[in-house]
Write a protein that holds these residues in place. Structure first.
Motif, short mmCIF file in Angstrom:
data_model
loop_
_atom_site.label_atom_id
_atom_site.label_comp_id
_atom_site.label_asym_id
_atom_site.label_seq_id
_atom_site.Cartn_x
_atom_site.Cartn_y
_atom_site.Cartn_z
N SER A 166 30.35 42.19 48.06
CA SER A 166 30.86 42.14 46.87
C SER A 166 31.59 43.57 46.72
O SER A 166 32.61 43.90 46.18
CB SER A 166 29.86 42.09 45.52
OG SER A 166 30.66 42.00 44.50
N ASP A 214 32.57 45.63 49.39
CA ASP A 214 33.61 45.54 49.96
C ASP A 214 35.10 44.93 49.56
O ASP A 214 36.14 45.36 49.59
CB ASP A 214 33.19 45.07 51.41
CG ASP A 214 32.47 45.71 52.28
OD1 ASP A 214 32.29 46.98 52.11
OD2 ASP A 214 31.74 45.18 53.30
N ALA A 215 34.69 43.63 48.82
CA ALA A 215 35.65 42.92 48.30
C ALA A 215 36.60 43.50 47.12
O ALA A 215 37.60 43.83 46.86
CB ALA A 215 35.28 41.67 47.83
N SER A 216 35.57 44.47 46.31
CA SER A 216 36.30 45.20 45.32
C SER A 216 37.17 46.58 45.78
O SER A 216 38.08 46.79 45.13
CB SER A 216 35.16 45.52 44.18
OG SER A 216 34.21 46.59 44.85
N ASP A 217 36.55 46.89 47.01
CA ASP A 217 37.24 47.93 47.55
C ASP A 217 38.59 47.67 48.07
O ASP A 217 39.70 48.22 48.24
CB ASP A 217 36.59 48.60 48.66
CG ASP A 217 35.43 49.71 48.08
OD1 ASP A 217 35.47 49.98 46.89
OD2 ASP A 217 34.52 49.88 48.81
N ALA A 218 39.00 46.26 48.67
CA ALA A 218 40.07 45.81 49.19
C ALA A 218 41.20 45.53 48.17
O ALA A 218 41.03 45.73 47.17
CB ALA A 218 39.70 44.64 50.01
#
Length: 156
Positions: free
Chosen positions: A150, A152-156
């Motif tokens: 989660s 990692d997804a928000s950093d992308a």
């Protein structure tokens, strides 16, 4: 240890009205390296600090032919971790059916530690809730892998 472990002769549960939430873990270990030398001192520390109280600690081995046997704590400990304090830690909460069900979650050829513990840190909070008529209606855990995904997804 500064905190007494549950006495297997009295059920080890004390007054349930005043207890904290009770959880369980099934920890799978590779049988050829089934030792607790790295992790179990942390469990002892949690008990020493009164954060958790061990109610049950059972070790089983699921053999490649799917038979299951009990394993003594001495097979996980060379005496350096202090696990001997948990010898006989049985509250009566786990029965043979529970252990058989736990064994099915373990890969054949692996060893498992089944740990039932009280979250003593939460006992005063839980007691206050119960006294006011509240009850826990759901709980869960977020796996670290899901949390990392989660983030990692928000950093992308």
């Amino acid at each position: 240890m500064t905190q007494e472990l549950s006495d297997p002769l009295d059920g080890g549960l004390g007054d349930l009205e005043e207890s904290g939430p009770i959880d369980f873990l099934i920890i799978e270990l590779p049988t050829d390296r089934a030792t607790g030398d790295a992790a179990f001192p942390h469990l002892l520390d949690l008990v020493d600090r009164g954060i958790v109280r061990v109610l049950d600690l059972v070790v089983i081995r699921r053999h490649p032919d799917d038979t299951v046997t009990a394993v003594g704590l001495e097979e996980l400990d060379d005496g350096s971790t202090g696990l001997e304090v948990f010898a006989g830690a049985r509250s009566g909460l786990l029965d043979d059916d529970d252990l058989a069900e736990a064994a099915q979650t373990v890969e054949p050829g692996r060893t498992a530690v089944i740990l039932v513990y009280e979250n003593t840190w939460a006992a005063p909070f839980a007691l206050a809730l119960r006294r006011n008529g509240a009850q826990l209606v759901a709980n869960g855990r977020i796996p670290v892998q899901a949390l990392l995904a989660s983030l990692d997804a928000s950093d992308a």
